[in-house]
Scaffold this motif. Structure first.
Motif, short mmCIF file in Angstrom:
data_model
loop_
_atom_site.label_atom_id
_atom_site.label_comp_id
_atom_site.label_asym_id
_atom_site.label_seq_id
_atom_site.Cartn_x
_atom_site.Cartn_y
_atom_site.Cartn_z
N ASN A 1 2.00 8.88 13.70
CA ASN A 1 1.09 9.19 14.80
C ASN A 1 -0.14 8.29 14.83
OD1 ASN A 1 -0.51 10.07 12.70
ND2 ASN A 1 -0.59 12.21 13.35
N GLY A 2 -0.18 7.32 13.94
CA GLY A 2 -1.28 6.36 13.96
C GLY A 2 -2.31 6.55 12.87
N ARG A 3 -2.17 7.57 12.03
CA ARG A 3 -3.11 7.78 10.93
C ARG A 3 -2.31 7.79 9.62
NH1 ARG A 3 -8.03 10.28 9.33
NH2 ARG A 3 -7.76 11.54 7.47
N SER A 4 -2.71 6.95 8.70
CA SER A 4 -2.07 6.90 7.40
C SER A 4 -3.14 6.91 6.33
CB SER A 4 -1.22 5.64 7.26
OG SER A 4 -0.14 5.67 8.15
N GLU A 5 -2.80 7.48 5.17
CA GLU A 5 -3.74 7.55 4.06
C GLU A 5 -3.20 6.79 2.86
OE1 GLU A 5 -5.44 11.36 3.20
OE2 GLU A 5 -5.25 11.98 5.30
N GLU B 1 8.39 5.50 -4.52
CA GLU B 1 9.25 6.67 -4.34
C GLU B 1 9.15 7.60 -5.56
OE1 GLU B 1 13.96 7.50 -3.91
OE2 GLU B 1 13.12 5.91 -2.63
N ALA B 2 9.15 7.02 -6.75
CA ALA B 2 9.07 7.83 -7.97
C ALA B 2 7.75 8.61 -8.04
CB ALA B 2 9.22 6.94 -9.21
N ARG B 3 6.72 8.08 -7.43
CA ARG B 3 5.42 8.75 -7.42
C ARG B 3 5.26 9.68 -6.21
NH1 ARG B 3 0.56 4.74 -8.64
NH2 ARG B 3 -0.47 6.74 -8.39
N GLY B 4 6.30 9.78 -5.38
CA GLY B 4 6.24 10.65 -4.21
C GLY B 4 5.42 10.07 -3.07
N LEU C 1 0.84 -1.19 0.00
CA LEU C 1 0.00 0.00 0.00
C LEU C 1 0.88 1.24 0.00
CD1 LEU C 1 -2.52 -1.17 2.73
CD2 LEU C 1 -2.91 -1.11 0.26
N GLY C 2 0.60 2.17 -0.90
CA GLY C 2 1.36 3.41 -0.97
C GLY C 2 0.49 4.60 -0.62
N GLY C 3 1.12 5.66 -0.18
CA GLY C 3 0.38 6.87 0.15
C GLY C 3 1.15 7.73 1.11
N GLU C 4 0.45 8.21 2.12
CA GLU C 4 1.07 9.07 3.12
C GLU C 4 1.08 8.36 4.46
OE1 GLU C 4 0.34 13.46 5.08
OE2 GLU C 4 -0.42 13.05 3.06
N TYR C 5 2.27 7.99 4.89
CA TYR C 5 2.45 7.30 6.17
C TYR C 5 2.68 8.32 7.27
CZ TYR C 5 4.92 5.08 9.99
OH TYR C 5 5.32 4.68 11.23
#
Length: 136
Positions: free
Chosen positions: A35-39, A72-75, A28-32
């Motif tokens: 603090n316990g919340r990831s998107e 990583e290439a997709r940010g 799964l990729g996104g924003e890690y």
């Protein structure tokens, strides 16, 4: 909490159903966020190369590195991993727990029988904690 787009959830569920009787897996990729919340923004399917793919999953290390490069290439960051339990509960098995290596990342498990999606975070003290999943 794990924020999971409905489209990504549906893709993972479709993969799980198409993969029966084997477990499917991916990243799964996104924003890690620690603090316990990831998107989650995206999912990256991987071939299950486990010796017993009906009851185990393993992502080939080279495939995993290639996926990480794509993220990583997709940010994006590594939010976590997913796999299915075609005939098991939506919580980590003893093997899942023993082989977890990414602290604080989400481990999404799709159970098909009975149908349920669970998400867990592995902590460095070898414990999994169930986390809420918000489907958007």
């Amino acid at each position: 909490m794990l924020v999971l787009p409905a489209a990504v959830r549906d893709e993972i569920v479709d993969q799980a159903r198409d993969g029966v009787p084997l477990e499917i897996c991916g990243v799964l990729g996104g924003e890690y966020e620690s603090n316990g919340r990831s998107e989650v923004r995206s999912q990256y399917p991987a071939e299950n190369v486990a010796d017993r793919p009906r009851t185990r999953y393993r992502i080939d290390p080279e495939d995993q590195l290639a996926i990480f490069d794509r993220l990583e290439a997709r940010g994006e960051e590594i939010v976590g991993f997913y796999h299915s339990h075609p005939q098991g509960p939506p919580h980590p098995s003893e093997t899942d727990t023993a082989e977890a290596t990414w602290p604080d990342r989400s481990y999404v498990i799709v159970s098909l029988d009975p149908f349920e999606i669970g998400s867990w975070r592995w902590r460095e003290d070898d414990e999994f904690e169930r986390e809420d999943v918000a489907v958007e």
